[in-house]
Write an enzyme that holds these catalytic residues in place. Structure first.
Site, PDB file in Angstrom:
ATOM      1  N   VAL A 158       0.900  -1.156   0.000  1.00  0.00           N
ATOM      2  CA  VAL A 158       0.000   0.000   0.000  1.00  0.00           C
ATOM      3  C   VAL A 158       0.936   1.202   0.000  1.00  0.00           C
ATOM      4  CG1 VAL A 158      -1.659   1.367   1.308  1.00  0.00           C
ATOM      5  CG2 VAL A 158      -1.976  -1.103   1.109  1.00  0.00           C
ATOM      6  N   PRO A 159       1.018   1.881  -1.153  1.00  0.00           N
ATOM      7  CA  PRO A 159       2.141   2.815  -1.390  1.00  0.00           C
ATOM      8  C   PRO A 159       2.001   4.155  -0.675  1.00  0.00           C
ATOM      9  CG  PRO A 159       0.671   2.806  -3.274  1.00  0.00           C
ATOM     10  CD  PRO A 159       0.105   1.801  -2.300  1.00  0.00           C
ATOM     11  N   CYS A 160       2.162   4.160   0.635  1.00  0.00           N
ATOM     12  CA  CYS A 160       2.082   5.413   1.389  1.00  0.00           C
ATOM     13  C   CYS A 160       3.223   6.348   0.999  1.00  0.00           C
ATOM     14  CB  CYS A 160       2.074   5.141   2.888  1.00  0.00           C
ATOM     15  SG  CYS A 160       3.459   4.155   3.463  1.00  0.00           S
ATOM     16  N   HIS A 161       4.257   5.771   0.344  1.00  0.00           N
ATOM     17  CA  HIS A 161       5.349   6.641  -0.108  1.00  0.00           C
ATOM     18  C   HIS A 161       4.902   7.555  -1.253  1.00  0.00           C
ATOM     19  CE1 HIS A 161       5.490   2.927  -2.546  1.00  0.00           C
ATOM     20  NE2 HIS A 161       5.868   3.720  -3.531  1.00  0.00           N
TER      21      HIS A 161
END
Lengths: 255, 181
Positions: A158-161
């Site tokens: 889950v690409p919180c970046h």
């Protein structure tokens, strides 16, 4: 006498029995080292799906953190269950969540909403915190969005970046801003360009042929040639110039 | 385990199976393993059956009503499962496949796989001695003297009357003594 000899036959169970039972009954998670975008990472799972991803490098440290955070044990396993392995490989290769099951238990509804929305951000793109807040119908909850992302148990998948500060600066990351930069660059993002826009206060870009404005990293914005790109500091400026928001990246109300 | 602590374990399980089950495994695994080890051909079989016993126990308990769990004679009930698996193990010798396979190399603490693979001469001798007993006597002797169950619990586990169990234990011990002299 023979009673005593029989008593002495009592022995300790091998240390592998309890972990295997707890894994099989879903009362403990399994984990293993798995290649990620910037080197190996730890991935844990249970029958509900992937429960955590960690860029930690030390197994003991990973286990300790997991047990504090999730209050259940985690044990090293040889491999992921076949279906999960396939879905994870696909998610990492395409850099999209796809059908990869995530263990959402233990997350608040708000955090789930934030993370599911985050998973919609395509690789090579970023969005500000305020965009997530607005998209999940809670435009004032920008700070809470930041907190929910900071506690993302499944980074990378889950690409919180891909969520950055509202002023366009990269912002915080659990593993530090440098790691955030590295992960973004690994998926083809030109972080220097992003930085340059942020430094100049540019939050939106438009095309003077279509008169549509976008988040600067929107795939439509990136198609516009430099010659036709116009820059805006905010939505009002773009609207006043006669531009309408892009329907793909929905940039309106980016503060 | 005294009757009182048994009762409390039952209540804990009835209240929250997932929270209570890991402790149940920790408390009972040495007993189950020690007993099973004396009734099957190899330590690997014993490990497999001990795991399978707990996995089946968990699945059954998650289906049972609170009342049913309260009324369970837990040691006896769990040993019913284990004894069944031991009987089947004599027929099918293959390891049960697991959905997740533990990385055993990471477990050096306690009794590792190497220690398990090397069975002592002493163990082998006892295995042979116990194997010479009729099945009913063997399980009764093992459950009474190796595991330390009460006659009532053994009766529950084997489905035989308490009096018969006592007789089984007595005859088994006598036979062992004869074999040893």
């Amino acid at each position: 006498m023979i009673d005593k000899q029989l008593e002495d036959l009592a022995t300790e169970a091998p240390s592998t029995i309890a972990p295997q039972v707890l894994l099989e009954t879903g009362l403990a998670d399994g984990y293993l080292r798995h290649p990620g975008p910037t080197g190996d990472m730890f991935v844990s799972f249970n029958p509900r799906g992937i429960s955590s991803v960690s860029l930690e490098s030390d197994a003991q440290q990973f286990e300790d953190q997991f047990e504090v955070q999730f209050r259940r044990p985690v044990f090293p396993v040889k491999q992921l269950p076949t279906r999960l392995a396939r879905a994870l490989d696909k998610a990492l290769a395409t850099r999209r969540l796809g059908t990869l099951p995530i263990d959402w238990d233990g997350m608040t509804e708000f955090q789930q909403a934030v993370l599911r929305k985050t998973a919609e951000i395509l690789p090579g793109e970023v969005r500000p915190y305020s965009w997530i807040a607005k998209e999940i119908g809670n435009p004032k909850a920008v700070r809470a969005v930041g907190t929910a992302l900071a506690r993302n148990p499944v980074p990378i998948v889950v690409p919180c970046h891909r969520v950055v500060r509202n002023d366009g600066q990269l912002g915080n990351y659990y593993y530090g801003t440098e790691v955030k930069r590295a992960v973004l660059e690994a998926e083809g993002m030109n972080v220097d360009t992003l930085q340059d826009l942020a430094d100049r206060g540019i939050k939106l870009t438009g095309s003077d042929t279509t008169h549509i404005f976008c988040n600067p990293t929107c795939r439509d914005a990136r198609r516009t040639t430099e010659r036709h790109t116009v820059e805006f500091r905010n939505e009002t400026e773009a609207r006043q110039a006669g531009y309408r928001p892009c329907r793909h990246c929905r940039p309106a109300a980016v503060a | 385990m005294t009757l009182d602590t048994v009762g409390r374990v039952n209540s804990r399980i009835a209240r929250d199976l997932d929270a209570a089950f890991p402790d149940l495994v920790r408390d009972m695994q040495n007993g189950i393993y020690s007993g099973v080890l004396r009734m099957v051909p190899s330590p690997a079989d014993a490990e497999d059956i001990t795991q399978e016993t707990f996995i089946r126990a968990y699945r059954a308990l998650s289906e049972y009503s609170r009342e049913r769990i309260h009324d369970l004679n837990l040691p006896g009930w769990i040993w019913t499962i284990a004894l069944n698996l031991c009987r089947n193990a004599a027929r099918t010798r293959s390891r049960r496949p697991r959905t997740v396979e533990l990385d055993r190399d990471a477990f050096s603490g306690g009794k590792g796989p190497e220690a398990m693979a090397m069975e002592s001469d002493e163990n082998r001798r006892w295995r042979q001695l116990l194997y010479q007993l009729p099945a009913a006597q063997r399980s009764a002797v093992v459950l009474r003297h190796v595991v330390g169950l009460s006659y009532r619990e053994i009766a529950e586990a084997t489905g035989r009357p308490e009096g018969t169990v006592k007789a089984d234990v007595h005859r088994g011990i006598t036979r062992l003594q004869e074999a040893l002299t």
